[in-house]
Motif scaffolding. Sequence first.
Motif, PDB file in Angstrom:
ATOM      1  N   ASP A  10      54.549 -54.078  44.215  1.00  0.00           N
ATOM      2  CA  ASP A  10      54.210 -55.337  44.499  1.00  0.00           C
ATOM      3  C   ASP A  10      55.580 -56.162  44.789  1.00  0.00           C
ATOM      4  OD1 ASP A  10      55.127 -56.337  42.151  1.00  0.00           O
ATOM      5  OD2 ASP A  10      53.324 -56.239  41.228  1.00  0.00           O
ATOM      6  N   GLU A  11      55.652 -57.410  45.326  1.00  0.00           N
ATOM      7  CA  GLU A  11      57.052 -58.029  45.733  1.00  0.00           C
ATOM      8  C   GLU A  11      57.706 -58.199  44.262  1.00  0.00           C
ATOM      9  OE1 GLU A  11      59.015 -61.507  48.305  1.00  0.00           O
ATOM     10  OE2 GLU A  11      56.662 -61.023  48.627  1.00  0.00           O
ATOM     11  N   ASP A  12      57.200 -58.550  43.181  1.00  0.00           N
ATOM     12  CA  ASP A  12      57.841 -58.920  42.042  1.00  0.00           C
ATOM     13  C   ASP A  12      58.704 -57.508  41.703  1.00  0.00           C
ATOM     14  OD1 ASP A  12      57.109 -61.327  42.061  1.00  0.00           O
ATOM     15  OD2 ASP A  12      55.468 -61.122  40.778  1.00  0.00           O
ATOM     16  N   TYR A  59      65.685 -54.598  43.531  1.00  0.00           N
ATOM     17  CA  TYR A  59      66.583 -55.114  44.401  1.00  0.00           C
ATOM     18  C   TYR A  59      67.892 -55.442  43.604  1.00  0.00           C
ATOM     19  CZ  TYR A  59      69.190 -58.029  48.015  1.00  0.00           C
ATOM     20  OH  TYR A  59      70.149 -58.605  48.632  1.00  0.00           O
ATOM     21  N   ARG A  60      67.424 -56.591  42.676  1.00  0.00           N
ATOM     22  CA  ARG A  60      68.392 -57.138  41.783  1.00  0.00           C
ATOM     23  C   ARG A  60      69.121 -56.099  41.010  1.00  0.00           C
ATOM     24  NH1 ARG A  60      64.312 -61.040  41.120  1.00  0.00           N
ATOM     25  NH2 ARG A  60      63.534 -60.087  39.393  1.00  0.00           N
ATOM     26  N   VAL A 104      66.249 -53.653  53.313  1.00  0.00           N
ATOM     27  CA  VAL A 104      65.916 -52.522  52.374  1.00  0.00           C
ATOM     28  C   VAL A 104      64.641 -52.321  51.662  1.00  0.00           C
ATOM     29  CG1 VAL A 104      68.647 -52.535  51.996  1.00  0.00           C
ATOM     30  CG2 VAL A 104      67.300 -53.878  50.264  1.00  0.00           C
ATOM     31  N   ALA A 105      63.755 -53.530  52.142  1.00  0.00           N
ATOM     32  CA  ALA A 105      62.625 -53.517  50.984  1.00  0.00           C
ATOM     33  C   ALA A 105      61.673 -52.209  51.048  1.00  0.00           C
ATOM     34  CB  ALA A 105      61.704 -54.603  51.506  1.00  0.00           C
ATOM     35  N   GLU A 106      61.741 -51.577  52.429  1.00  0.00           N
ATOM     36  CA  GLU A 106      60.983 -50.311  52.474  1.00  0.00           C
ATOM     37  C   GLU A 106      61.669 -48.928  51.588  1.00  0.00           C
ATOM     38  OE1 GLU A 106      59.323 -47.434  56.016  1.00  0.00           O
ATOM     39  OE2 GLU A 106      60.246 -49.302  56.736  1.00  0.00           O
ATOM     40  N   GLU A 107      62.662 -49.037  51.678  1.00  0.00           N
ATOM     41  CA  GLU A 107      63.697 -47.969  51.044  1.00  0.00           C
ATOM     42  C   GLU A 107      63.623 -48.148  49.510  1.00  0.00           C
ATOM     43  OE1 GLU A 107      68.352 -46.862  50.124  1.00  0.00           O
ATOM     44  OE2 GLU A 107      67.840 -48.050  52.080  1.00  0.00           O
ATOM     45  N   LEU A 108      63.544 -49.329  48.994  1.00  0.00           N
ATOM     46  CA  LEU A 108      63.253 -49.827  47.787  1.00  0.00           C
ATOM     47  C   LEU A 108      61.923 -49.197  47.417  1.00  0.00           C
ATOM     48  CD1 LEU A 108      65.160 -53.157  47.423  1.00  0.00           C
ATOM     49  CD2 LEU A 108      66.005 -51.167  46.277  1.00  0.00           C
TER      50      LEU A 108
END
Length: 207
Positions: free
Chosen positions: A139-141, A147-148, A163-167
Amino acid sequence: MALLLVGMAHAEILDRTVAIVGANPITASEVEMQALLEAMFNNTPPDLSETGRRRALERLVEQRLIEEDITLAGLQVVEEKDLQDAFSQLRQARFGNLGFAQALRDYGLTETNVRNFLRKQLQFTRYVQFRFRAGLQADEDALRAAYRKKYERVASPPPFETVAEELELDLLDKRAETMLDDRVRQLRAETRIVFLDPIRPSTEPAP
């Protein structure tokens, strides 16, 4: 005749059983082959010391456990075309045509050895995808937290969206790896594993 007897004695010693996983033996020659193949794939010098052989043996034990789990899961065998594609890619990307032939000579391996090793790697990848990665979502959380953590010390981090997909891929890989480790521990607890001299991991009790 004397040379023949020496060769036969060497083969007998080389193929002694060093471990038994369930009803499946692992021989010293399999341990050495595993160590050589891993070194070739990682482009590192082979470690055939006692410690290196123990590490290779541990990986073979886990491999045997997972192979049994693959059988129980009813996963299809790797198709010859998929194996050939992976083999061709390996030769070009890792070694190049001439480099691959030289690597075989350097490590004392054959093309068949490499193909068999690669086939098991492909089967293992499918097993992880089927048993652990399928259905996993982040999920996004969780992605924001990853990310942080990754960029907390970076002065100018990239935008989250880029970078969301890589993360997500990295996060799901780590979750699948944790689940795999848990499964291997469960299989080890359920399976009789006997280590024999002279290769016995120091963490295992003597049988």
